[in-house]
Design an enzyme around this catalytic site. Structure first.
Site, PDB file in Angstrom:
ATOM      1  N   LYS A 170       0.860  -1.184   0.000  1.00  0.00           N
ATOM      2  CA  LYS A 170       0.000   0.000   0.000  1.00  0.00           C
ATOM      3  C   LYS A 170       0.898   1.235   0.000  1.00  0.00           C
ATOM      4  CE  LYS A 170      -3.166   2.899   2.536  1.00  0.00           C
ATOM      5  NZ  LYS A 170      -2.251   4.047   2.259  1.00  0.00           N
ATOM      6  N   GLU A 245       9.801   0.970  10.827  1.00  0.00           N
ATOM      7  CA  GLU A 245      10.805   2.036  10.754  1.00  0.00           C
ATOM      8  C   GLU A 245      10.039   3.344  10.887  1.00  0.00           C
ATOM      9  OE1 GLU A 245      12.709   5.045   9.617  1.00  0.00           O
ATOM     10  OE2 GLU A 245      12.774   4.154   7.613  1.00  0.00           O
ATOM     11  N   CYS A 279      13.389  10.570   7.376  1.00  0.00           N
ATOM     12  CA  CYS A 279      13.328  10.313   8.810  1.00  0.00           C
ATOM     13  C   CYS A 279      14.655  10.489   9.533  1.00  0.00           C
ATOM     14  CB  CYS A 279      12.781   8.906   9.055  1.00  0.00           C
ATOM     15  SG  CYS A 279      13.651   7.640   8.112  1.00  0.00           S
TER      16      CYS A 279
END
Length: 479
Positions: A170, A245, A279
């Site tokens: 997705k 993560e 990130c």
């Protein structure tokens, strides 16, 4: 575009559509199906059927197919890069480079597959042997974010496929187009139908159905910490394996003996890459006082030299992907200003010709930041860096670790012993000393604390899609 299920394009069962917009202009690029639980079930069952066959494919053949998919990615890098550029807004060359780098990761995972083996420990009695082997965990749900949608999906897909798993992916609502096209490319390159399915829709509409479905055995997710916690809670009902993560709020420490120019160059490059939308970027910096002013000057000089490409133009950075991401940068900048920080550069939304239609925010440096400021406490996911003076490296280390997150850390220090001690003291999954390179495809990547669970890349990534099985054998020994 449509969803890609069981080797073919498919519309949503209920016919809903979601618009995909260009962050540079706000105009619609395309639309994709808005899937529901019915579509999730259809894709998962296709993956389940495919896995019954895929897990039996000899490793050497899986490797051949995966390498063919990697080569197909390279051959279509320009085309898929254009799709990624249109849905993400990042400069085109960087989008095309993401496709090529992701293909490299597929190759590395394939090579790690060739190194997998079973073991037969010694020490059994005559007529008894024990074999320790590994089997694919099962159908995998892979949920990727918008910022590096291809690379972060390949973290999961490449490891899962070579381990013998099949995948339902997705993509993020903002960036589904490049993933959908890749599914078709992989199928054309020889990946059997049902091994790589892509469904689209919202987290509430289809994401929850994927996570809660009883068939998948593993969820691999990259995204925000709050969403990761919700996925972990939902997956607990069926005891699915998890690789998460999650968010980061990575700190850099600049010691008094550091090479200031090198530190400023590395922090500027890493902190503002992809407009700060990743990130493990540098979010906050702690600088020893003797070099604080010199570091601010060097960093500001580099940040001011970066250009933001207007719609249809060229530049170092592109827009932020949507208004939600933009609002965080605005809120943190305004909060710092209100609490007495100095804004060295940037600090306000870009407007004017080429900028008004998109979500543009310039590289922003916040000097004299204090621990109560949002930029020093919360993940930004935008082009802001907070900078704080400290009296000692020990104080910098304490402030670095005073965070819920533990994804990455960075140290700049000529004294190797001191630098290594700081690296060892940082509570993070990856730490860099005296430069900031891309994370390597060969070594583990992941976070500590609320930055996630598990590791991706290299053999470590492949192993997370395998289950150990112990088989005890008994047989008659010939006289």
């Amino acid at each position: 575009m449509q969803m890609f299920i069981d080797g073919a394009w498919a519309e949503a069962a209920e016919g809903g559509r979601l618009s995909v917009t260009d962050p540079q202009t706000g105009s619609e690029v395309d639309s994709v199906p808005s899937g529901t639980a019915t579509d999730a079930d259809r894709a998962i069952r296709a993956a389940d059927r495919a896995m019954a066959l895929w897990r039996k494919v000899p490793m050497i053949e899986r490797v051949r197919i995966q390498k063919a998919c990697a080569e197909a990615m390279r051959q279509h890098a320009d085309e898929v890069g254009v799709l990624l550029h249109r849905e993400l807004g990042r400069p085109l060359a960087a989008c095309q480079a993401e496709i090529a780098r992701s293909a490299d990761l597929l190759d590395i995972y394939a090579e790690e597959g060739l190194r997998l083996s079973a073991t037969m420990p010694l020490g059994g009695a005559d007529g008894e042997r024990t074999i320790v082997t590994r089997e694919p965990v099962g159908v995998v749900v892979a949920i990727a974010p918008f910022n590096y949608p291809v690379t972060l999906l390949m973290f999961k897909l490449g490891a899962a496929l070579i381990a013998g798993c099949t995948v339902v992916a997705k993509p993020a609502e903002d960036t589904p187009l490049s993933t959908l096209r890749l599914a078709e490319i992989f199928h054309q390159a020889g990946l059997p139908k049902g091994c790589f399915n892509v469904v689209t829709g919202t987290g509430v509409g289809i994401g929850a159905a994927l996570v809660e479905h009883p068939i998948p055995r593993k969820i691999a997710f990259t995204g925000g910490t709050a969403a990761g916690k919700a996925i972990a809670a939902a997956a607990a009902g069926t005891l699915k394996r998890l690789t998460l993560e999650l968010g980061g709020h990575s700190a850099a420490i600049v010691c008094a003996d550091a090479d200031i120019d090198k530190a400023a160059a590395a922090i500027c490059r890493h902190g503002f890459a992809n407009s700060g939308q990743f990130c493990y970027r540098v979010n906050r910096v702690f600088v020893e006082r003797p070099v604080y002013d010199a570091f601010l000057a060097a960093l500001a000089q580099r940040a001011k030299a970066l250009t933001v490409a207007p719609a249809g133009g060229v530049g170092d950075l592109g827009p932020l992907v949507n208004d939600k991401i933009l609002s965080t940068s605005i809120r943190q900048s305004d909060d710092a200003r209100a609490k007495g920080a100095r804004i060295l550069t940037g600090g306000a939304r870009l407007t004017g010709a080429g900028y008004d239609g998109g979500c543009y925010f310039p590289p922003t440096l916040i000097a004299d930041a204090t621990p109560d400021m949002l930029v020093m406490r919360e993940e930004t996911f935008g082009p802001l860096i907070g900078i704080t003076p400290v009296d000692t490296a020990a104080e910098a280390l304490r402030l670095t670790n005073d965070s819920l997150y533990g994804l990455a850390g960075f140290v700049f220090c000529r004294d190797l012993a001191k630098g290594l001690a700081l690296c060892e003291g940082i509570e993070a999954g990856s730490v860099w000393l005296n430069d900031i390179q891309r994370s390597s495809h060969h070594v583990p990547f992941g976070g500590m604390k609320q930055s996630g669970i598990g590791r991706e890349k290299g053999r470590y990534g492949v192993e997370s899609y395998l289950e150990y099985k112990t088989m005890y054998l008994s047989y008659e020994v010939p006289e």
